[in-house]
Write an enzyme that holds these catalytic residues in place. Structure first.
Site, PDB file in Angstrom:
ATOM      1  N   ARG A  38       5.473   2.142   1.298  1.00  8.58           N
ATOM      2  CA  ARG A  38       6.059   3.394   0.638  1.00  8.58           C
ATOM      3  C   ARG A  38       6.676   4.428   1.574  1.00  8.58           C
ATOM      4  NH1 ARG A  38       0.752   2.406  -1.673  1.00  8.58           N
ATOM      5  NH2 ARG A  38       1.046   1.384  -3.587  1.00  8.58           N
ATOM      6  N   LYS A  76      -1.864   6.656  -2.058  1.00 12.10           N
ATOM      7  CA  LYS A  76      -1.888   6.523  -3.442  1.00 12.10           C
ATOM      8  C   LYS A  76      -3.021   6.011  -4.070  1.00 12.10           C
ATOM      9  CE  LYS A  76       0.977   4.746  -7.184  1.00 12.10           C
ATOM     10  NZ  LYS A  76       2.069   3.876  -7.555  1.00 12.10           N
ATOM     11  N   HIS A 137      12.233   3.268  -2.663  1.00 13.64           N
ATOM     12  CA  HIS A 137      11.428   2.378  -3.059  1.00 13.64           C
ATOM     13  C   HIS A 137      11.858   0.827  -3.350  1.00 13.64           C
ATOM     14  CE1 HIS A 137       7.140   2.079  -4.421  1.00 13.64           C
ATOM     15  NE2 HIS A 137       7.686   1.688  -5.533  1.00 13.64           N
ATOM     16  N   ARG A 140      10.653  -1.229  -0.629  1.00 14.97           N
ATOM     17  CA  ARG A 140       9.373  -2.110  -1.002  1.00 14.97           C
ATOM     18  C   ARG A 140       9.647  -3.282  -1.899  1.00 14.97           C
ATOM     19  NH1 ARG A 140       3.918  -0.856  -0.748  1.00 14.97           N
ATOM     20  NH2 ARG A 140       2.783  -0.899  -2.766  1.00 14.97           N
ATOM     21  N   HIS A 163      -1.892  -2.917  -2.890  1.00 10.84           N
ATOM     22  CA  HIS A 163      -1.987  -2.976  -4.488  1.00 10.84           C
ATOM     23  C   HIS A 163      -3.639  -2.897  -4.723  1.00 10.84           C
ATOM     24  CE1 HIS A 163       2.124  -4.623  -5.749  1.00 10.84           C
ATOM     25  NE2 HIS A 163       2.040  -3.397  -5.386  1.00 10.84           N
ATOM     26  N   TYR A 173       5.721  -8.192 -10.461  1.00 11.11           N
ATOM     27  CA  TYR A 173       6.429  -9.342  -9.725  1.00 11.11           C
ATOM     28  C   TYR A 173       6.470 -10.699 -10.276  1.00 11.11           C
ATOM     29  CZ  TYR A 173       6.786  -5.409  -6.503  1.00 11.11           C
ATOM     30  OH  TYR A 173       7.073  -4.340  -5.877  1.00 11.11           O
TER      31      TYR A 173
END
Length: 200
Positions: A38, A76, A137, A140, A163, A173
């Site tokens: 990120r 995050k 973003h 990414r 993730h 995705y």
């Protein structure tokens, strides 16, 4: 879910347009595309987070500026705290860049700019080249889409980009895997009958 991302050929057009005096920005976009980190994670990289021997970057902070104030926070999520292995060529470029910065200390950020400056450069270059407009973003997303195209397993992708779980990766995705079920069926058919798999 609709995602915006660049293909490798679009990214190549973009990155080849940078002049020598734009070296910092070129490196920033290369790191974003080739690691999938990120933007805030990239801006939070300290010199000490680079492991030149093992070609890894330790992602453990997020930097952002709001209302003229700088903030440095934890990533995050817990899984976002990770070590990302980068290609040899990219680590060599990172080392050359950091070596060129006089007086850079271990606890200094290697890119001392803001996300707004990066977005501005991305927008102006994209418009100049006539490329599909994307956000920072989306670099990414571009990295992850590229890995999917290269048949990298979802679990490996999830670990690489931080993730929480492979479910997160697949929820976002999964639609980029349109032919995977057909490939599995073809493989099973080949194993059972000896017939070659179709080219679909």
């Amino acid at each position: 879910r609709e995602l915006n991302f660049w293909t490798k050929s679009e990214f190549d057009r973009f990155i080849e347009s940078f002049d020598e005096d734009e070296g910092m920005y070129k490196l920033i976009f290369e790191i974003l595309f080739w690691t999938g980190c990120r933007c805030g994670e990239l801006l939070g990289i300290f010199l000490k987070d680079l492991d030149l021997r093992n070609n890894t970057i330790h992602i453990n902070k997020t930097f952002y500026r709001r209302n003229k104030q700088d903030f440095l926070t934890s990533p995050k999520t817990e899984s976002s705290n990770r070590k990302v292995t980068v290609p040899d060529f990219l680590m060599k470029e990172i080392k050359a860049y950091t070596d060129s910065l006089y007086g850079l200390r271990d606890n200094d950020r290697i890119f001392q700019i803001t996300d707004r400056a990066i977005q501005k450069k991305l927008k102006s270059k994209s418009e100049m080249l006539g490329l599909t407009p994307i956000r920072i973003h989306d670099m990414r997303h571009s990295h992850i889409a590229f890995l999917i195209e290269k048949n990298v397993q979802p679990l490996v992708i999830a670990q690489r980009v931080g993730h929480d779980s492979v479910n997160t990766t697949m929820n976002i995705y999964g639609h980029l895997y349109p032919n995977k079920q057909k490939q599995i069926a073809d493989m099973l058919n080949c194993e059972a009958t000896g017939e070659p798999t179709s080219k679909v």
